[in-house]
Write an enzyme that holds these catalytic residues in place. Structure first.
Site, short mmCIF file in Angstrom:
data_model
loop_
_atom_site.label_atom_id
_atom_site.label_comp_id
_atom_site.label_asym_id
_atom_site.label_seq_id
_atom_site.Cartn_x
_atom_site.Cartn_y
_atom_site.Cartn_z
CD GLU A 311 -2.89 -1.34 2.27
OE1 GLU A 311 -2.64 -0.80 3.36
OE2 GLU A 311 -3.94 -1.95 2.04
CG ASP A 384 -7.15 -5.73 5.26
OD1 ASP A 384 -6.82 -5.78 6.45
OD2 ASP A 384 -7.10 -4.70 4.57
CD GLU A 412 -9.69 -1.18 8.21
OE1 GLU A 412 -8.77 -1.68 8.88
OE2 GLU A 412 -9.52 -0.82 7.03
C1 BDP Z 1 -6.01 -2.18 6.06
C2 BDP Z 1 -6.36 -0.81 6.55
C3 BDP Z 1 -5.22 0.15 6.40
C4 BDP Z 1 -3.97 -0.44 7.01
C5 BDP Z 1 -3.69 -1.78 6.41
C6 BDP Z 1 -2.52 -2.48 7.06
O1 BDP Z 1 -7.47 -0.34 5.82
O2 BDP Z 1 -5.60 1.35 7.03
O3 BDP Z 1 -2.89 0.41 6.82
O4 BDP Z 1 -4.80 -2.62 6.60
O5 BDP Z 1 -2.78 -3.38 7.85
O6 BDP Z 1 -7.00 -3.03 6.53
O7 BDP Z 1 -1.38 -2.15 6.78
#
Ligand code: BDP
Length: 720
Positions: A311, A384, A412
């Site tokens: 990401e 996730d 989340e």
């Molecule tokens: C996702 C979240 C994000 C996190 C990412 C992570 O939306 O905000 O940065 O995981 O775990 O679920 O790095």
């Protein structure tokens, strides 16, 4: 007469004030220490604990002493004296074997050996011929853990007449991960701003930092990662490290080490180097120097947590190197100081085939290549933190690597701050899953506690749901998942019911009806949310960015694998992701017989059906219903069960503190509306593909799909 009336009026007003003042705002968490409500138990406790003593003088023992004093005085309703001898007996004696000569008369050797460095022994016995209760340990931190456990016995009104407890943690590193940004916001935080006030540190030590440490120590958490995985390199500058050191100093007596998330590019951004490549000697030196600096300020610094090549984060792949090369770079830097690196397996780039397969594809070939002080931190599922995922196949695929679990306590994808969901059921479901890596019984728990492959460096992390809200977690029930995480990290054999029972008694009441009713709400809560959000293995169908509310229609993201349509694959034929051989073949990442079970349309557990299969809308389910009808019934059952939660909660009016009861009533009200929103939006959306009617007898959505699609929440909390 007039005077009497005035006095009476005054008394009534005062009583009103007192009641209000006593209204519980949730700040005290599960450490309330209110008077034991059962008169018989109260009498028993007062008889068994006429006085108490604790030996030693460290800051940890001082913390334990304070806890004992407040706890006993509060629970027993009068000052219980600290004594210096056994006297007439019925004394609570706490300490290490080393520091307390009284304990040397008792044979505790085997028990203490079992208790290890962080555990403890609690037992009733005779000391100098007199009745006593003993809380003994090998270390001061073991004593503190034992003190909290003893107080828990009283808080939950257990029998203390015949105690024989040996307790020790199964997992070595039990860590909270804060996704807190340096500007005070919290990524995916639903309880207000960060509890760390970086601006006023290192001088101003908030009372809350100490209470945070107490709460964590009471459930055995022994580490905290202070900043977000999307790490601002600034945290590694001297200015911030001094602040980190101040927090480390507060947490140290409570047995809690601090860790930091490191940004892989820090040598470039902070060190002004041209590269951050692990092969560059300047880069290696930069990390070593940085580690030396950190340890000079924080001698017991835990180590680093790193999100790399995920990401948008930098990482070793930027230099054509492996994830192991990246992890080992940092591991080398902290090794001389006894530090560790938690390297995240949440690594993916856009993959048109199946994102769920990527972590295994990237990391499995690296088994055996990680330094011995690295733990690979793996999210519980392959994707996730969804309301339900099968366990990540990495557990069971890398026997030569220290594998640690990452759960998400902040919800989340599970209703965020507004929903009541007790996560113990989710944690247990994953931990109890059988990987079959070494035949039947090779559970995820055994991978994580190291017993399956003989690892001693073991760990478990939970992404924190804590914020600056007065009651820490926004919705007070969020506290129960924080509590459950710690308790399971300590002992994953505890059941969800045991943990719920403890938490309810310590938080709300020991009244049998309250305990049974709230327990029902909690134990069913996770399945309820799955039903109205993601039944039968659906997943990732959330609102974009903020992940708030339903968004199965999302198909416009520049990252195709951030689209809901990538995951549910609804079309005119059916719905679900084909992960069998005819599809992505993710099933083959699991060991047999699980791989075959997941691959079979008829054998696959229903809860994972649409995770592994693309199933026709008119497919005949075991229940006799078509898939479409079954999906609908799940969505509707989800809403009904939230209404049932409301009914149960309403029946407890007057039996729970007024403010706590009111708050939860309002949260359940929000949750009911959100559940209806999810149900209607998803039923209407999937209906555009199934072209089948919502089964007769179910209330029809009162809004159109266009309406639901038009909803926007630009300032929803936790938005990225
Ligand atoms: C996702 C979240 C994000 C996190 C990412 C992570 O939306 O905000 O940065 O995981 O775990 O679920 O790095």
């Amino acid at each position: 007469m007039k005077r009497t009336l005035i006095v009476l009026g005054l008394l009534i007003t005062l009583a009103g004030l007192t009641t209000d003042a006593r209204a519980d705002d949730g700040y005290r968490l599960w450490l309330k220490y209110d008077l034991v409500s059962n008169p018989q138990k109260l009498r028993d406790y007062r008889t068994s604990v006429r006085g108490w003593m604790i030996s030693g003088s460290s800051r940890t023992i001082q913390a334990a002493r304070k806890e004992l004093r407040n706890g006993l005085n509060g629970l027993l309703g009068s000052e219980i004296p600290e004594v210096d001898g056994i006297g007439e007996g019925n004394i609570l004696i706490c300490g290490t074997y080393r520091d307390n000569p009284l304990l040397r008369g008792i044979d505790l050797k085997d028990k203490l050996e079992e208790a290890g460095t962080e555990g403890f022994v609690i037992m009733t016995g005779k000391v100098g011929g007199k009745d006593a209760i003993i809380v003994a340990a090998n270390t001061d931190i073991g004593v503190l853990h034992g003190v909290f456990d003893f107080l828990r016995l009283l808080q939950t009104q257990r029998d203390i007449g015949d105690l024989d407890i040996v307790s020790f943690p199964r997992i070595k590193l039990r860590i909270l991960d804060h996704w807190d940004n340096l500007n005070g916001t919290v990524e995916r935080g639903y309880a207000g701003f960060s509890i760390w006030n970086w601006h006023t540190l290192p001088v101003f030590i908030k009372r809350r930092y100490i209470d945070y440490a107490r709460a964590n120590a009471s459930i055995g958490i022994n580490g905290t990662v202070l900043n977000s995985v999307n790490a601002d390199p600034l945290i590694l500058t001297h200015r911030y490290l001094v602040k980190v050191a101040a927090l480390a100093d507060v947490f140290r007596p409570y047995g809690i080490k601090v860790y930091l998330c490191a940004n892989f590019d820090a040598p470039i951004t902070l060190g002004k180097l041209k590269s951050a490549s692990p092969l560059d000697t300047n880069v290696r030196k930069w990390w070593k120097d940085k580690a030396d600096e950190i340890y000079s300020l924080i001698p017991d610094f835990g180590g680093f947590l790193v999100k790399a090549n995920s990401e948008g984060q930098p990482g070793p792949s930027d230099y054509g190197l492996t994830q192991a090369d990246g992890a080992n770079l940092l591991a080398d830097a902290v090794r001389p100081h006894g530090g560790i690196v938690m390297w995240r397996a949440f690594v993916y780039t856009y993959n048109p085939k199946d994102r769920a397969k990527q972590a295994c594809e990237i990391f499995k070939p690296l088994d055996g290549k990680f330094a011995s002080n690295v733990l690979l931190q793996i999210k519980n599922g392959p994707l996730d933190f969804q309301p339900r995922e099968p366990f990540s196949p990495l557990f069971g695929a890398m026997p030569k690597t220290n594998l640690m679990m990452e759960f998400q306590i902040t919800m989340e994808y599970l209703g965020q701050g507004t929903s009541t969901v007790f996560l113990a059921s989710l944690f247990k479901e994953t931990l109890e899953s059988d990987t079959y890596a070494k035949g039947k019984g090779s559970t995820v728990a055994k991978v994580v506690d190291g017993s399956l492959d003989g690892h001693t460096l073991t760990g478990i992390a939970g992404v924190s749901n804590i914020g600056a809200d007065r009651n820490w977690t926004g919705n007070e029930f969020g506290q129960s998942s924080w509590y459950a995480f710690g308790r399971l990290a300590w002992n994953h054999d505890l059941t969800s019911k045991q943990i719920a029972d403890e938490w309810i008694r310590m938080t709300f009441s020991n009244d049998a009806e309250v305990v049974a009713s709230v327990e029902r709400i909690m134990l069913e809560s996770r399945e309820n949310v799955v039903n109205y959000m993601d039944p039968l293995g659906l997943n990732m169908i959330f609102g974009y960015d903020n992940h708030y509310g339903p968004g199965p229609w999302v198909d416009w993201s520049p990252h195709p694998d951030w689209n809901s349509t990538y995951y549910h694959k609804a079309d005119s034929l059916g719905v679900g992701f084909d992960r069998t051989k005819t599809g992505s073949d993710a099933v083959s990442q699991y060991h047999p017989p699980l791989s075959a079970e997941f691959a079979s349309l008829t054998e696959c557990p229903l809860k994972y059906l649409l995770w592994f299969h693309h199933v026709p809308w008119n497919y005949q389910m075991k229940s006799g219903k078509t898939l479409w009808d079954d999906i609908c019934y799940h969505y509707y059952a989800g809403v009904d069960s939230v209404r049932e939660m409301q009914n149960i909660w309403n029946s407890l009016k007057g039996k729970i503190d007024k403010q706590e009861w009111n708050d939860e009533q309002m949260f359940l009200d929000i949750q009911e509306k959100e559940a209806v929103w999810w149900r209607n939006a998803c039923a209407l959306y999937f209906q555009t593909f199934s072209k089948m009617p919502i089964p007769a007898g179910l209330e029809k959505p009162d809004k159109t799909l266009e309406y639901y699609e038009s909803l926007k929440f630009p300032n929803a909390p936790g938005t990225w």
